[in-house]
Design a protein around this motif. Sequence first.
Motif, PDB file in Angstrom:
ATOM      1  N   ALA A  33       0.829  -1.209   0.000  1.00 55.13           N
ATOM      2  CA  ALA A  33       0.000   0.000   0.000  1.00 55.13           C
ATOM      3  C   ALA A  33       0.859   1.253   0.000  1.00 55.13           C
ATOM      4  CB  ALA A  33      -0.929  -0.009   1.212  1.00 55.13           C
ATOM      5  N   ILE A  34       1.917   1.253   0.789  1.00 49.31           N
ATOM      6  CA  ILE A  34       2.798   2.417   0.837  1.00 49.31           C
ATOM      7  C   ILE A  34       3.528   2.582  -0.494  1.00 49.31           C
ATOM      8  CG2 ILE A  34       4.894   3.335   1.902  1.00 49.31           C
ATOM      9  CD1 ILE A  34       3.857   2.125   4.551  1.00 49.31           C
ATOM     10  N   GLY A  63       0.815   3.500  -3.203  1.00 44.17           N
ATOM     11  CA  GLY A  63       0.037   4.701  -2.928  1.00 44.17           C
ATOM     12  C   GLY A  63      -1.461   4.456  -2.917  1.00 44.17           C
ATOM     13  N   THR A  80      -4.315   3.480  -0.902  1.00 51.10           N
ATOM     14  CA  THR A  80      -4.551   3.362   0.539  1.00 51.10           C
ATOM     15  C   THR A  80      -5.681   2.417   0.910  1.00 51.10           C
ATOM     16  OG1 THR A  80      -5.976   5.309   0.486  1.00 51.10           O
ATOM     17  CG2 THR A  80      -3.635   5.661   0.984  1.00 51.10           C
ATOM     18  N   ILE A  95      -4.769  -0.601   3.071  1.00 57.99           N
ATOM     19  CA  ILE A  95      -4.676  -0.488   4.534  1.00 57.99           C
ATOM     20  C   ILE A  95      -5.948  -1.041   5.182  1.00 57.99           C
ATOM     21  CG2 ILE A  95      -4.374   1.093   6.474  1.00 57.99           C
ATOM     22  CD1 ILE A  95      -1.893   0.929   4.755  1.00 57.99           C
TER      23      ILE A  95
END
Length: 129
Positions: free
Chosen positions: A57-58, A61, A63, A66
């Motif tokens: 996810a990081i 990008g 989200t 999460i």
Amino acid sequence: MTPDLIVRWAADISIIFLSIALLLTAFRAVKGPTLPDRALALDMIVAVGMGFIVVIAIRSGFTLYIDIAIALGLVGFLATVAFARFIRSSGMRAETEAGFAVKPHPMAYDEGESGDGIPVVSADADKEG
């Protein structure tokens, strides 16, 4: 060195460490000498899977991943509780698990109709004596 490059490197290093943790945990789940070891390893596999999802996810990008990791954590927690209840209800028999000697709680015994000599322990035993 840009912040984007630092995040990319950190994500790559995290993936490497998570892969090593997944391999070690899978080994413990297969090899684990007792059932509680295996249950703990399965819980750890869920945690490592959550780590993978968060790193992806990081890195991407996106989200929404999460939220998926949070849902996986909740399901993993419920599975761990179910495993723990199963292990506890199985009584950890000596023939199935080595190294564990579990004695039932004294309040679990009842003399019953037959009067076979099993002592009855009441909740007020300290007050009576």
